[in-house]
Enzyme design. Sequence first.
Site: not given
Ligand code: NAX
Length: 327
Positions: A161, A189
């Site tokens: 952000d 966020h």
């Molecule tokens: P993806 O769905 O591409 O990747 C997430 C990965 O995490 C998957 O490979 C899944 O298998 C794995 N996973 C899920 N639960 C797990 C657990 N308990 N232990 C280990 N691995 C686990 O998502 P991606 O685009 O990489 O985003 C990841 C996270 O970042 C999401 O929650 C998303 O909302 C969040 N974000 C946060 C942002 C921020 O500024 N704080 C911005 C970007 C993003 O949207």
Amino acid sequence: MKAPVRVAVTGAAGQIGYALLFRIASGEMLGKDQPVILQMLELPMDKAQAALRGVMMELEDCAFPLLAGMVGTDDPMVAFKDADYALLVGAMPRGPGMERKDLLLKNAEIFTVQGKALDAVASRDVKVLVVGNPANTNAYIAMKSAPNLPAGNFTAMLRLDHNRALSQLAGKAGVAVGDIEKFVVWGNHSSTMYPDYRFATSGGKSLQEAINDADWNANIFIPTVAKRGAAIIEARGLSSAASAANAAIGHMRDWALGTGGKWVTMGVPSDGSYGIPEGIIYGMPVTTANGAYTRVEGLPIDEFSRAAMDKTLAELEEERAGVAHLL
Ligand code: NAX
């Protein structure tokens, strides 16, 4: 050469993981003289573990001189063992028809388990950055689940952000993005965050005086930053990944290596200042030095800012109330 440090990354096979790991291994996060051991966590499902193996093969094929070792696992106790840094990226995504409340509870389960594992096996100085959404509340849950670690070790990512807002400001004021100082994003966020450039300067000159446009602030700037994530999804068909990874690198690099007096935004447990109840993980301005952050204190809060800061606080308090029975 320094001794290697251990960097745990969860959700390592996801899209942010893919944009993040290679940069950590190349030294962009902790410095070009700091070897790292990557400890990567993914879900136990075959598909996730296979994808993780693929990422590890590619990391191997980069022959990064700073990559001193790798661990791939589905067990948080292995991933967080002696971790010096932990980037908690993996989270449960919002599925079709899923209520916000259900999403909170699903993630509360994940971050309770991970907080406990960090508490049990990570370095006592571990620096934790929560990226997975809802990032502030997930960080809060992990912090509460790790009573033997200092609460200040847990942070949430508002840097994306912050960076999004810097570029909007630079464009509006016609200044170089790298010259902007004293900018902060307050709060959660989420779309309620409050990007605040009242104190911001470029080349020592006030940006508020240069821009002098309250209407732009309320009706263009704040909504543009708030809706940027949705705009990326609409354009790309996927959520922000490279910019999110870049923000995570910036957050950790600054925490580890220092900002030299410059402000950055981090989601940190409140110490009660600015009327934010103690313990709430809230985006605020900090400076960092010697591996520690210091909150920028004593900033004047005007009426507009107070209302914006209270709105994002109300959302965080609601999230906290939604998981209180689990902690
Ligand atoms: P993806 O769905 O591409 O990747 C997430 C990965 O995490 C998957 O490979 C899944 O298998 C794995 N996973 C899920 N639960 C797990 C657990 N308990 N232990 C280990 N691995 C686990 O998502 P991606 O685009 O990489 O985003 C990841 C996270 O970042 C999401 O929650 C998303 O909302 C969040 N974000 C946060 C942002 C921020 O500024 N704080 C911005 C970007 C993003 O949207």
